[in-house]
Design a protein around this motif. Structure first.
Motif, PDB file in Angstrom:
ATOM      1  N   ARG A 163     -38.052 -54.391 -34.040  1.00  0.00           N
ATOM      2  CA  ARG A 163     -36.866 -53.556 -34.282  1.00  0.00           C
ATOM      3  C   ARG A 163     -37.264 -52.238 -34.937  1.00  0.00           C
ATOM      4  NH1 ARG A 163     -34.325 -58.590 -35.190  1.00  0.00           N
ATOM      5  NH2 ARG A 163     -34.824 -58.561 -37.424  1.00  0.00           N
ATOM      6  N   GLU A 164     -38.255 -52.303 -35.823  1.00  0.00           N
ATOM      7  CA  GLU A 164     -38.752 -51.082 -36.459  1.00  0.00           C
ATOM      8  C   GLU A 164     -39.482 -50.192 -35.461  1.00  0.00           C
ATOM      9  OE1 GLU A 164     -41.140 -52.567 -39.628  1.00  0.00           O
ATOM     10  OE2 GLU A 164     -39.421 -53.212 -40.850  1.00  0.00           O
ATOM     11  N   GLU A 165     -39.937 -50.789 -34.356  1.00  0.00           N
ATOM     12  CA  GLU A 165     -40.616 -50.037 -33.298  1.00  0.00           C
ATOM     13  C   GLU A 165     -39.643 -49.547 -32.226  1.00  0.00           C
ATOM     14  OE1 GLU A 165     -44.110 -49.263 -32.576  1.00  0.00           O
ATOM     15  OE2 GLU A 165     -43.968 -49.418 -34.749  1.00  0.00           O
ATOM     16  N   GLY A 166     -38.351 -49.805 -32.430  1.00  0.00           N
ATOM     17  CA  GLY A 166     -37.362 -49.362 -31.453  1.00  0.00           C
ATOM     18  C   GLY A 166     -37.164 -50.319 -30.304  1.00  0.00           C
ATOM     19  N   ILE A 167     -37.544 -51.588 -30.510  1.00  0.00           N
ATOM     20  CA  ILE A 167     -37.393 -52.604 -29.466  1.00  0.00           C
ATOM     21  C   ILE A 167     -36.539 -53.742 -30.012  1.00  0.00           C
ATOM     22  CG2 ILE A 167     -38.589 -54.304 -28.031  1.00  0.00           C
ATOM     23  CD1 ILE A 167     -41.017 -52.442 -28.078  1.00  0.00           C
ATOM     24  N   GLU A 168     -35.469 -54.048 -29.319  1.00  0.00           N
ATOM     25  CA  GLU A 168     -34.584 -55.130 -29.741  1.00  0.00           C
ATOM     26  C   GLU A 168     -35.035 -56.430 -29.081  1.00  0.00           C
ATOM     27  OE1 GLU A 168     -31.931 -56.979 -31.961  1.00  0.00           O
ATOM     28  OE2 GLU A 168     -32.258 -54.804 -32.049  1.00  0.00           O
ATOM     29  N   CYS A 169     -35.274 -57.440 -29.899  1.00  0.00           N
ATOM     30  CA  CYS A 169     -35.691 -58.749 -29.399  1.00  0.00           C
ATOM     31  C   CYS A 169     -35.145 -59.816 -30.334  1.00  0.00           C
ATOM     32  CB  CYS A 169     -37.221 -58.840 -29.329  1.00  0.00           C
ATOM     33  SG  CYS A 169     -37.823 -60.434 -28.724  1.00  0.00           S
ATOM     34  N   THR A 170     -34.690 -60.928 -29.782  1.00  0.00           N
ATOM     35  CA  THR A 170     -34.139 -61.994 -30.608  1.00  0.00           C
ATOM     36  C   THR A 170     -35.142 -63.137 -30.757  1.00  0.00           C
ATOM     37  OG1 THR A 170     -33.155 -63.223 -28.766  1.00  0.00           O
ATOM     38  CG2 THR A 170     -31.835 -61.454 -29.749  1.00  0.00           C
ATOM     39  N   VAL A 171     -35.021 -63.843 -31.869  1.00  0.00           N
ATOM     40  CA  VAL A 171     -35.875 -65.007 -32.113  1.00  0.00           C
ATOM     41  C   VAL A 171     -35.619 -66.079 -31.053  1.00  0.00           C
ATOM     42  CG1 VAL A 171     -36.380 -66.886 -33.729  1.00  0.00           C
ATOM     43  CG2 VAL A 171     -36.033 -64.560 -34.589  1.00  0.00           C
ATOM     44  N   ILE A 172     -34.350 -66.236 -30.675  1.00  0.00           N
ATOM     45  CA  ILE A 172     -34.002 -67.254 -29.676  1.00  0.00           C
ATOM     46  C   ILE A 172     -34.717 -66.983 -28.364  1.00  0.00           C
ATOM     47  CG2 ILE A 172     -32.122 -68.153 -28.249  1.00  0.00           C
ATOM     48  CD1 ILE A 172     -30.283 -67.854 -30.634  1.00  0.00           C
ATOM     49  N   TRP A 173     -34.728 -65.707 -27.933  1.00  0.00           N
ATOM     50  CA  TRP A 173     -35.410 -65.383 -26.676  1.00  0.00           C
ATOM     51  C   TRP A 173     -36.903 -65.663 -26.784  1.00  0.00           C
ATOM     52  CZ3 TRP A 173     -39.432 -62.193 -25.349  1.00  0.00           C
ATOM     53  CH2 TRP A 173     -39.665 -62.061 -23.973  1.00  0.00           C
ATOM     54  N   LEU A 174     -37.510 -65.240 -27.885  1.00  0.00           N
ATOM     55  CA  LEU A 174     -38.952 -65.409 -28.035  1.00  0.00           C
ATOM     56  C   LEU A 174     -39.338 -66.884 -28.077  1.00  0.00           C
ATOM     57  CD1 LEU A 174     -41.664 -64.036 -28.347  1.00  0.00           C
ATOM     58  CD2 LEU A 174     -41.239 -63.829 -30.804  1.00  0.00           C
ATOM     59  N   MET A 175     -38.506 -67.710 -28.698  1.00  0.00           N
ATOM     60  CA  MET A 175     -38.832 -69.125 -28.843  1.00  0.00           C
ATOM     61  C   MET A 175     -38.448 -69.953 -27.617  1.00  0.00           C
ATOM     62  SD  MET A 175     -40.346 -69.454 -31.755  1.00  0.00           S
ATOM     63  CE  MET A 175     -40.246 -71.206 -32.148  1.00  0.00           C
ATOM     64  N   THR A 176     -37.334 -69.590 -26.955  1.00  0.00           N
ATOM     65  CA  THR A 176     -36.816 -70.448 -25.878  1.00  0.00           C
ATOM     66  C   THR A 176     -36.681 -69.763 -24.529  1.00  0.00           C
ATOM     67  OG1 THR A 176     -34.468 -69.930 -26.257  1.00  0.00           O
ATOM     68  CG2 THR A 176     -35.459 -71.657 -27.635  1.00  0.00           C
ATOM     69  N   GLY A 177     -36.611 -68.424 -24.519  1.00  0.00           N
ATOM     70  CA  GLY A 177     -36.385 -67.718 -23.267  1.00  0.00           C
ATOM     71  C   GLY A 177     -34.919 -67.503 -22.955  1.00  0.00           C
ATOM     72  N   TYR A 178     -34.022 -68.057 -23.782  1.00  0.00           N
ATOM     73  CA  TYR A 178     -32.587 -67.888 -23.565  1.00  0.00           C
ATOM     74  C   TYR A 178     -32.109 -66.560 -24.149  1.00  0.00           C
ATOM     75  CZ  TYR A 178     -31.857 -72.701 -21.996  1.00  0.00           C
ATOM     76  OH  TYR A 178     -31.873 -73.871 -21.288  1.00  0.00           O
ATOM     77  N   GLY A 179     -31.000 -66.058 -23.592  1.00  0.00           N
ATOM     78  CA  GLY A 179     -30.384 -64.851 -24.126  1.00  0.00           C
ATOM     79  C   GLY A 179     -30.986 -63.583 -23.567  1.00  0.00           C
ATOM     80  N   GLU A 180     -30.623 -62.466 -24.191  1.00  0.00           N
ATOM     81  CA  GLU A 180     -31.057 -61.154 -23.732  1.00  0.00           C
ATOM     82  C   GLU A 180     -32.566 -60.990 -23.912  1.00  0.00           C
ATOM     83  OE1 GLU A 180     -29.493 -58.674 -22.386  1.00  0.00           O
ATOM     84  OE2 GLU A 180     -27.356 -58.979 -22.718  1.00  0.00           O
ATOM     85  N   PRO A 181     -33.271 -60.562 -22.871  1.00  0.00           N
ATOM     86  CA  PRO A 181     -34.697 -60.262 -23.030  1.00  0.00           C
ATOM     87  C   PRO A 181     -34.872 -58.979 -23.831  1.00  0.00           C
ATOM     88  CG  PRO A 181     -33.965 -59.669 -20.838  1.00  0.00           C
ATOM     89  CD  PRO A 181     -32.811 -60.366 -21.497  1.00  0.00           C
ATOM     90  N   PRO A 182     -36.065 -58.708 -24.339  1.00  0.00           N
ATOM     91  CA  PRO A 182     -36.277 -57.511 -25.161  1.00  0.00           C
ATOM     92  C   PRO A 182     -36.066 -56.232 -24.371  1.00  0.00           C
ATOM     93  CG  PRO A 182     -38.366 -58.570 -24.651  1.00  0.00           C
ATOM     94  CD  PRO A 182     -37.290 -59.506 -24.205  1.00  0.00           C
ATOM     95  N   LYS A 183     -35.615 -55.201 -25.073  1.00  0.00           N
ATOM     96  CA  LYS A 183     -35.414 -53.907 -24.431  1.00  0.00           C
ATOM     97  C   LYS A 183     -35.663 -52.797 -25.441  1.00  0.00           C
ATOM     98  CE  LYS A 183     -30.412 -54.131 -25.255  1.00  0.00           C
ATOM     99  NZ  LYS A 183     -29.078 -54.139 -24.616  1.00  0.00           N
ATOM    100  N   VAL A 184     -36.118 -51.664 -24.937  1.00  0.00           N
ATOM    101  CA  VAL A 184     -36.353 -50.495 -25.783  1.00  0.00           C
ATOM    102  C   VAL A 184     -35.004 -49.861 -26.099  1.00  0.00           C
ATOM    103  CG1 VAL A 184     -37.424 -48.223 -25.930  1.00  0.00           C
ATOM    104  CG2 VAL A 184     -38.630 -50.091 -24.792  1.00  0.00           C
ATOM    105  N   THR A 185     -34.686 -49.750 -27.387  1.00  0.00           N
ATOM    106  CA  THR A 185     -33.423 -49.139 -27.805  1.00  0.00           C
ATOM    107  C   THR A 185     -33.622 -47.741 -28.376  1.00  0.00           C
ATOM    108  OG1 THR A 185     -33.633 -50.253 -29.954  1.00  0.00           O
ATOM    109  CG2 THR A 185     -32.312 -51.359 -28.256  1.00  0.00           C
ATOM    110  N   ASP A 186     -34.851 -47.433 -28.785  1.00  0.00           N
ATOM    111  CA  ASP A 186     -35.139 -46.105 -29.336  1.00  0.00           C
ATOM    112  C   ASP A 186     -36.587 -45.758 -29.010  1.00  0.00           C
ATOM    113  OD1 ASP A 186     -35.469 -43.764 -30.699  1.00  0.00           O
ATOM    114  OD2 ASP A 186     -34.676 -44.496 -32.606  1.00  0.00           O
TER     115      ASP A 186
END
Length: 242
Positions: A74-97
């Protein structure tokens, strides 16, 4: 009471599969940030050996580690959730800034169209016999499932032509659990598609999107679609020749 050796073997195979899928998602996330492994470890306040072991699948990404990674991204301008990283569910990471990316040549992001979230080292190609064995195990563990062979570029960079994807089938109200996930969807005419799923305004309906912006004209959003079932993608095999 002795445990069934076959059961133990299958359970271990599933755990190993989960570890490698987490490793692939972590590697994809790092490449999205354009950080070297050393830089990535430093940004995440984790050891270089730890990141290396996680990416190679020698050990599993921990939930605490995933929290550190997501915070750093998030500090690098990339939004990623713990759920996605651990399980693959939900929104995949994306560059927000993009201005926050450590390597500011944003054009480099175009190279992600050639990066697979589940890429495998060329030294260890997956043969069809291995795919068939893993596919049989997947079907056994998820009797209700959907499987789809991707034949276009609409879901790049996460999924590419030739990828074989699979997921546990959800029906009725349970389909709402997949809101925001990339899924195999079963239309009312029994046709299968792979799309990102969002709950629509219409009752019991969904909006379906591709994630490759270059393909959005060829594959426009489908809105207020009623589905027979859907399956959030939890397993990918690549490459598959077709």
């Amino acid at each position: 009471m002795k445990k069934n050796p076959k059961f133990i073997k299958e359970k271990n195979a599933i755990l190993l599969m989960e570890i490698h899928e987490r490793a692939n998602r972590l590697r994809y996330l790092r490449k999205l940030s354009h950080l070297s492994m050393k830089e990535f470890a430093r940004h995440c306040n984790l050891g270089l050996t730890t990141i290396n072991y996680w990416e190679q699948g020698y050990s599993s990404v921990t939930e605490r580690g995933a929290q550190k990674v997501c915070k750093a991204m998030r500090e690098e301008g990339i939004e990623c959730t713990v759920i996605w990283l651990m399980t693959g569910y939900g929104e995949p990471p994306k560059v927000t800034d993009s201005s926050k990316l450590s390597k500011l040549n944003y054009k480099n992001l175009e190279s992600l169209s050639r990066i697979s979230i589940n890429e495998k080292k060329s030294d260890y190609p997956m043969e069809n016999s291995e795919i068939n064995a893993e596919l049989a195990l997947f079907k056994k563990n998820y009797p209700e499932h959907l499987i789809y062979l991707i034949d276009n570029e609409s879901m790049k960079p996460l999924f590419a032509p030739g990828d074989l994807v699979a997921g546990k089938k959800l029906t009725d109200k349970n389909m709402e659990l997949a809101n925001g996930a990339d899924c195999i969807v079963e239309l009312e005419g029994k046709e299968l598609l792979i799309r990102r799923v969002k709950i629509a305004h219409a009752v019991n309906s969904y909006d379906l999107y591709v994630i490759n912006s270059d393909a959005s004209l060829e594959f426009p959003p489908l809105r207020n679609i009623k589905l027979l079932s859907l399956a959030p993608i939890i397993r990918v095999w690549k490459p598959v020749k077709f």
